[in-house]
Write a protein that holds these residues in place. Structure first.
Motif, PDB file in Angstrom:
ATOM      1  N   MET A  87       0.834  -1.197   0.000  1.00  0.00           N
ATOM      2  CA  MET A  87       0.000   0.000   0.000  1.00  0.00           C
ATOM      3  C   MET A  87       0.873   1.253   0.000  1.00  0.00           C
ATOM      4  SD  MET A  87      -3.033  -1.108  -0.190  1.00  0.00           S
ATOM      5  CE  MET A  87      -3.966   0.395   0.167  1.00  0.00           C
ATOM      6  N   PRO A  88       0.341   2.386  -0.457  1.00  0.00           N
ATOM      7  CA  PRO A  88       1.115   3.631  -0.402  1.00  0.00           C
ATOM      8  C   PRO A  88       1.210   4.169   1.014  1.00  0.00           C
ATOM      9  CG  PRO A  88      -1.074   4.045  -1.279  1.00  0.00           C
ATOM     10  CD  PRO A  88      -0.948   2.557  -1.141  1.00  0.00           C
ATOM     11  N   ILE A  89       2.189   5.028   1.228  1.00  0.00           N
ATOM     12  CA  ILE A  89       2.420   5.647   2.520  1.00  0.00           C
ATOM     13  C   ILE A  89       2.404   7.164   2.331  1.00  0.00           C
ATOM     14  CG2 ILE A  89       4.934   5.679   2.253  1.00  0.00           C
ATOM     15  CD1 ILE A  89       5.216   5.036   5.197  1.00  0.00           C
ATOM     16  N   ALA A  90       2.023   7.865   3.382  1.00  0.00           N
ATOM     17  CA  ALA A  90       2.024   9.331   3.308  1.00  0.00           C
ATOM     18  C   ALA A  90       3.443   9.836   3.078  1.00  0.00           C
ATOM     19  CB  ALA A  90       1.465   9.919   4.602  1.00  0.00           C
ATOM     20  N   CYS A  91       3.568  10.858   2.222  1.00  0.00           N
ATOM     21  CA  CYS A  91       4.883  11.438   1.932  1.00  0.00           C
ATOM     22  C   CYS A  91       4.737  12.954   1.853  1.00  0.00           C
ATOM     23  CB  CYS A  91       5.463  10.869   0.643  1.00  0.00           C
ATOM     24  SG  CYS A  91       4.553  11.317  -0.850  1.00  0.00           S
ATOM     25  N   ARG A  92       5.831  13.634   1.507  1.00  0.00           N
ATOM     26  CA  ARG A  92       5.861  15.094   1.522  1.00  0.00           C
ATOM     27  C   ARG A  92       5.534  15.720   0.172  1.00  0.00           C
ATOM     28  NH1 ARG A  92       8.556  17.326   5.987  1.00  0.00           N
ATOM     29  NH2 ARG A  92       9.384  15.787   7.453  1.00  0.00           N
ATOM     30  N   THR A  93       5.114  14.895  -0.790  1.00  0.00           N
ATOM     31  CA  THR A  93       4.837  15.400  -2.132  1.00  0.00           C
ATOM     32  C   THR A  93       3.391  15.106  -2.513  1.00  0.00           C
ATOM     33  OG1 THR A  93       7.122  14.949  -2.777  1.00  0.00           O
ATOM     34  CG2 THR A  93       5.548  15.340  -4.553  1.00  0.00           C
ATOM     35  N   PRO A  94       2.591  16.132  -2.792  1.00  0.00           N
ATOM     36  CA  PRO A  94       1.216  15.899  -3.245  1.00  0.00           C
ATOM     37  C   PRO A  94       1.201  15.066  -4.528  1.00  0.00           C
ATOM     38  CG  PRO A  94       1.565  18.214  -2.698  1.00  0.00           C
ATOM     39  CD  PRO A  94       2.919  17.575  -2.702  1.00  0.00           C
ATOM     40  N   ASP A  95       0.234  14.195  -4.661  1.00  0.00           N
ATOM     41  CA  ASP A  95       0.005  13.391  -5.862  1.00  0.00           C
ATOM     42  C   ASP A  95       1.024  12.268  -6.049  1.00  0.00           C
ATOM     43  OD1 ASP A  95      -1.548  12.794  -8.149  1.00  0.00           O
ATOM     44  OD2 ASP A  95      -0.084  13.780  -9.452  1.00  0.00           O
ATOM     45  N   LEU A  96       1.946  12.085  -5.107  1.00  0.00           N
ATOM     46  CA  LEU A  96       2.893  10.979  -5.211  1.00  0.00           C
ATOM     47  C   LEU A  96       2.447   9.843  -4.313  1.00  0.00           C
ATOM     48  CD1 LEU A  96       5.563   9.778  -6.233  1.00  0.00           C
ATOM     49  CD2 LEU A  96       6.698  10.873  -4.285  1.00  0.00           C
ATOM     50  N   ARG A  97       2.330   8.659  -4.873  1.00  0.00           N
ATOM     51  CA  ARG A  97       1.955   7.478  -4.112  1.00  0.00           C
ATOM     52  C   ARG A  97       3.156   6.533  -4.060  1.00  0.00           C
ATOM     53  NH1 ARG A  97      -4.276   6.362  -6.229  1.00  0.00           N
ATOM     54  NH2 ARG A  97      -5.231   8.055  -5.012  1.00  0.00           N
ATOM     55  N   ILE A  98       3.804   6.529  -2.916  1.00  0.00           N
ATOM     56  CA  ILE A  98       5.064   5.811  -2.745  1.00  0.00           C
ATOM     57  C   ILE A  98       4.837   4.609  -1.835  1.00  0.00           C
ATOM     58  CG2 ILE A  98       5.728   7.295  -0.811  1.00  0.00           C
ATOM     59  CD1 ILE A  98       8.617   7.045  -1.691  1.00  0.00           C
ATOM     60  N   SER A  99       5.592   3.549  -2.065  1.00  0.00           N
ATOM     61  CA  SER A  99       5.387   2.298  -1.339  1.00  0.00           C
ATOM     62  C   SER A  99       5.601   2.456   0.164  1.00  0.00           C
ATOM     63  CB  SER A  99       6.353   1.236  -1.866  1.00  0.00           C
ATOM     64  OG  SER A  99       6.343   0.085  -1.051  1.00  0.00           O
ATOM     65  N   GLU A 100       4.802   1.721   0.915  1.00  0.00           N
ATOM     66  CA  GLU A 100       4.927   1.707   2.378  1.00  0.00           C
ATOM     67  C   GLU A 100       6.269   1.159   2.840  1.00  0.00           C
ATOM     68  OE1 GLU A 100       2.377  -1.238   4.292  1.00  0.00           O
ATOM     69  OE2 GLU A 100       2.076  -2.194   2.328  1.00  0.00           O
ATOM     70  N   HIS A 101       6.991   0.477   1.977  1.00  0.00           N
ATOM     71  CA  HIS A 101       8.280  -0.094   2.342  1.00  0.00           C
ATOM     72  C   HIS A 101       9.445   0.836   1.988  1.00  0.00           C
ATOM     73  CE1 HIS A 101       6.293  -3.726   3.494  1.00  0.00           C
ATOM     74  NE2 HIS A 101       5.734  -3.846   2.301  1.00  0.00           N
ATOM     75  N   LEU A 102       9.116   2.088   1.712  1.00  0.00           N
ATOM     76  CA  LEU A 102      10.131   3.134   1.509  1.00  0.00           C
ATOM     77  C   LEU A 102       9.867   4.284   2.484  1.00  0.00           C
ATOM     78  CD1 LEU A 102      10.203   3.204  -2.412  1.00  0.00           C
ATOM     79  CD2 LEU A 102      11.998   2.289  -0.908  1.00  0.00           C
ATOM     80  N   PRO A 103       9.821   4.015   3.790  1.00  0.00           N
ATOM     81  CA  PRO A 103       9.437   5.063   4.750  1.00  0.00           C
ATOM     82  C   PRO A 103      10.435   6.204   4.856  1.00  0.00           C
ATOM     83  CG  PRO A 103      10.193   3.089   5.900  1.00  0.00           C
ATOM     84  CD  PRO A 103      10.045   2.714   4.457  1.00  0.00           C
ATOM     85  N   ARG A 104      11.720   5.903   4.778  1.00  0.00           N
ATOM     86  CA  ARG A 104      12.713   6.987   4.879  1.00  0.00           C
ATOM     87  C   ARG A 104      12.676   7.877   3.632  1.00  0.00           C
ATOM     88  NH1 ARG A 104      18.625   5.548   6.365  1.00  0.00           N
ATOM     89  NH2 ARG A 104      18.642   7.839   6.291  1.00  0.00           N
ATOM     90  N   VAL A 105      12.520   7.258   2.473  1.00  0.00           N
ATOM     91  CA  VAL A 105      12.411   8.052   1.241  1.00  0.00           C
ATOM     92  C   VAL A 105      11.144   8.897   1.275  1.00  0.00           C
ATOM     93  CG1 VAL A 105      12.162   7.949  -1.263  1.00  0.00           C
ATOM     94  CG2 VAL A 105      13.810   6.450  -0.123  1.00  0.00           C
ATOM     95  N   ALA A 106      10.062   8.333   1.820  1.00  0.00           N
ATOM     96  CA  ALA A 106       8.813   9.096   1.927  1.00  0.00           C
ATOM     97  C   ALA A 106       9.019  10.378   2.728  1.00  0.00           C
ATOM     98  CB  ALA A 106       7.729   8.238   2.573  1.00  0.00           C
ATOM     99  N   GLY A 107       9.926  10.344   3.694  1.00  0.00           N
ATOM    100  CA  GLY A 107      10.181  11.518   4.517  1.00  0.00           C
ATOM    101  C   GLY A 107      11.028  12.580   3.861  1.00  0.00           C
ATOM    102  N   ILE A 108      11.614  12.281   2.678  1.00  0.00           N
ATOM    103  CA  ILE A 108      12.450  13.279   1.990  1.00  0.00           C
ATOM    104  C   ILE A 108      11.958  13.570   0.581  1.00  0.00           C
ATOM    105  CG2 ILE A 108      14.521  12.664   3.307  1.00  0.00           C
ATOM    106  CD1 ILE A 108      15.427  11.317   0.526  1.00  0.00           C
ATOM    107  N   THR A 109      10.724  13.185   0.241  1.00  0.00           N
ATOM    108  CA  THR A 109      10.264  13.412  -1.130  1.00  0.00           C
ATOM    109  C   THR A 109      10.178  14.889  -1.488  1.00  0.00           C
ATOM    110  OG1 THR A 109       7.925  13.287  -0.476  1.00  0.00           O
ATOM    111  CG2 THR A 109       8.986  11.240  -1.206  1.00  0.00           C
ATOM    112  N   ASP A 110      10.177  15.765  -0.469  1.00  0.00           N
ATOM    113  CA  ASP A 110      10.220  17.196  -0.767  1.00  0.00           C
ATOM    114  C   ASP A 110      11.571  17.614  -1.335  1.00  0.00           C
ATOM    115  OD1 ASP A 110      11.432  16.623   1.674  1.00  0.00           O
ATOM    116  OD2 ASP A 110      10.916  18.567   2.554  1.00  0.00           O
ATOM    117  N   GLN A 111      12.535  16.693  -1.368  1.00  0.00           N
ATOM    118  CA  GLN A 111      13.840  16.934  -1.986  1.00  0.00           C
ATOM    119  C   GLN A 111      13.967  16.258  -3.354  1.00  0.00           C
ATOM    120  OE1 GLN A 111      16.125  18.963  -0.348  1.00  0.00           O
ATOM    121  NE2 GLN A 111      14.440  19.199   1.127  1.00  0.00           N
ATOM    122  N   LEU A 112      12.934  15.537  -3.765  1.00  0.00           N
ATOM    123  CA  LEU A 112      13.029  14.691  -4.949  1.00  0.00           C
ATOM    124  C   LEU A 112      12.143  15.174  -6.088  1.00  0.00           C
ATOM    125  CD1 LEU A 112      12.748  11.167  -3.229  1.00  0.00           C
ATOM    126  CD2 LEU A 112      14.810  12.559  -3.576  1.00  0.00           C
TER     127      LEU A 112
END
Length: 484
Positions: A87-112
């Motif tokens: 399932m997707p996990i909450a991240c810092r980028t609107p409209d991006l659905r990132i895997s729940e198994h990438l939690p650290r990346v989800a926390g820096i998507t505002d840099q990506l």
């Protein structure tokens, strides 16, 4: 041999034949064969008017093809047979659905910047890997081979090495401009120790523009050090082909170098053609790499903070990513880091998604997040372009155990730093993550974007093996709207 566009093509009379050189030199300096040391006599390329946005590139190559549906393009509203077990996990980028198994990346998507619409039609690992790393389709037909050839297109790293070596006023450097970590692609793949996947070499540009490649071994045929814990003894990054034999010290090596130099002086008195000059330049480069304190220092991971090494992950991929940062910090312009397929447990996830969940995504999560955070903390992110991707994606419809097959018509790429806008998503896919809806991005477009970021004109032309002018990118357009 090659000359830059505008020079006459070389003739057979200004070459050293393989047989002649091998008869004369035996095994060569430090075990290098003629294939490793022959290079073209080149002229400096015209100075590009492009202003570089990045000093360096770190290219994280996830060989095998990560699934878009299990990484950066989750489809939770798709039918069960398509959306997959994650399932997707909450991240810092609107409209991006990132895997729940990438939690650290989800926390820096505002840099990506996440490109969701990479696409091509070479649905094969070797050909796809060549296409992604060069920006050109492989000349070998689909299914026609696996190994690199001297007719392949030069990699982006090799072109970068070429441009830097021939830049006006350039001086020899202790470190290469292009490096490949932790091995040549294919070295640790289980079914063939002789496999050399294409895409990362100088190709027809010449072996003199191959990247400096390190050499790491594994414990057994079934071993996969890319995600298991590795000891420091296993992480001694020696230069491929330049490691010293047991009992050979630098003093003894210097004496051997003196003897080789005497031989070369005699040889040059007999023949002053371009081949000998090219051989001499590469011999000096090999000597510099083998004895350079800067090289040894950059390749010594034990100097790093242990806590930082833990954050990257004490596995081969994590530590190689950290090594890439060390090389860039020391002055290398282009570093490729492979996440290779060793034992069938790889991104080429035909059978199931178990390894993707347990090993691959956690390794990627630690390495990518740590690299971006580390570069930012050191003030290097703005001048370093990070690119993270595979050569293809996976089929939208999975099998009964959630394995997916090859699918090159849609897959993601993640960019960060190097002047790229932060916290954005580029392009949209259809409801099944099968095809781009808008803004498709080809390997040519990506290569043009990377060259542009480095200040290299993607329209620059070189002469190929037949002396014909060819552009380093053919038809690609840099994605200018990605830059801030």
């Amino acid at each position: 041999m090659l000359n830059l566009l505008g020079n006459s093509p070389p003739t057979a009379c200004n070459r050293v034949t393989r047989r002649t050189a091998l008869q004369a030199a035996g095994s060569g300096l430090l075990g290098l064969s003629l294939a490793n040391v022959m290079a073209a006599e080149q002229l400096a390329p015209s100075t590009s008017k492009l202003k570089p946005r990045a000093k360096s590139v770190i290219f994280m190559f996830l060989f095998g093809g990560p699934s878009q549906l299990e990484t950066f393009d989750c489809k939770p509203d798709a039918p069960a047979k398509i959306r997959g077990p994650f399932m997707p996990i909450a991240c810092r980028t609107p409209d991006l659905r990132i895997s729940e198994h990438l939690p650290r990346v989800a926390g820096i998507t505002d840099q990506l910047c996440v490109i969701r619409t990479m696409t091509h039609n070479y649905n094969d690992h070797s050909g796809g890997g060549h296409y992604i790393q060069t920006g050109h389709r492989w000349q070998v037909p689909l299914g026609g081979g696996f190994n690199a050839t001297n007719r392949d297109w030069p990699s982006m790293g090799s072109v970068t090495e070429y441009v830097e070596q021939h830049r006006a006023g350039a001086k020899p450097s202790e470190l290469p401009n292009y490096a490949v970590l932790p091995n040549f692609l294919g070295k640790l793949q289980e079914f063939s120790s002789q496999l050399r996947r294409p895409g990362e070499y100088g190709g027809w540009l010449g072996r003199g523009y191959d990247g400096l490649t390190t050499n790491i071994t594994k414990r057994s045929a079934k071993d996969n050090p890319y995600f298991r814990a590795c000891t420091d003894d296993e992480l001694k990054y020696e230069i491929q082909g330049l490691s010293l034999p047991e009992g050979i010290t630098l003093d003894r090596l210097e004496k051997r170098q003196t003897l080789v130099s005497q031989f070369d002086d005699s040889l040059r008195q007999l023949d002053h053609h371009a081949g000998i000059a090219a051989w001499d330049r590469l011999q000096q480069r090999a000597w510099s790499l083998a004895t350079s304190s800067a090289t040894r220092k950059a390749l010594n991971l034990t100097e790093e903070n242990p806590d930082l090494r833990d954050r990257y992950g004490r596995n081969l991929f994590g530590q190689s990513t950290l090594m890439a940062r060390r090389l860039v910090e020391a002055g290398t312009r282009f570093v490729t880091v492979h996440f290779d397929a060793c034992d069938g447990q790889s991104w080429d996830s035909h059978s199931s998604s178990n390894d993707v969940k347990k090993h691959l995504l956690p390794s990627l999560d630690n390495a990518l997040a740590s690299l971006v955070e580390d570069l930012k903390d050191r003030g290097m992110l703005d001048e370093t372009l990070v690119v993270c991707m595979g050569e293809m994606g996976r089929t939208p419809q999975a099998n009964a155990t959630w394995g997916r097959s090859h699918w090159s018509t849609l897959f993601p790429a993640v960019l960060a730093g190097g002047g790229i806008k932060r916290g954005i998503v580029y392009g949209s896919s259809d409801k099944d993550a099968a095809y781009p809806i808008d803004k498709p991005v080809t390997p040519e477009d990506l290569a043009a974007t990377i060259y542009t970021a480095l200040g290299i004109d993607p329209h620059m032309q070189l002469a190929d093996m037949q002396g014909r002018p060819v552009p380093i990118v053919d038809g690609g357009c840099p994605l200018e709207e990605l830059f801030g």
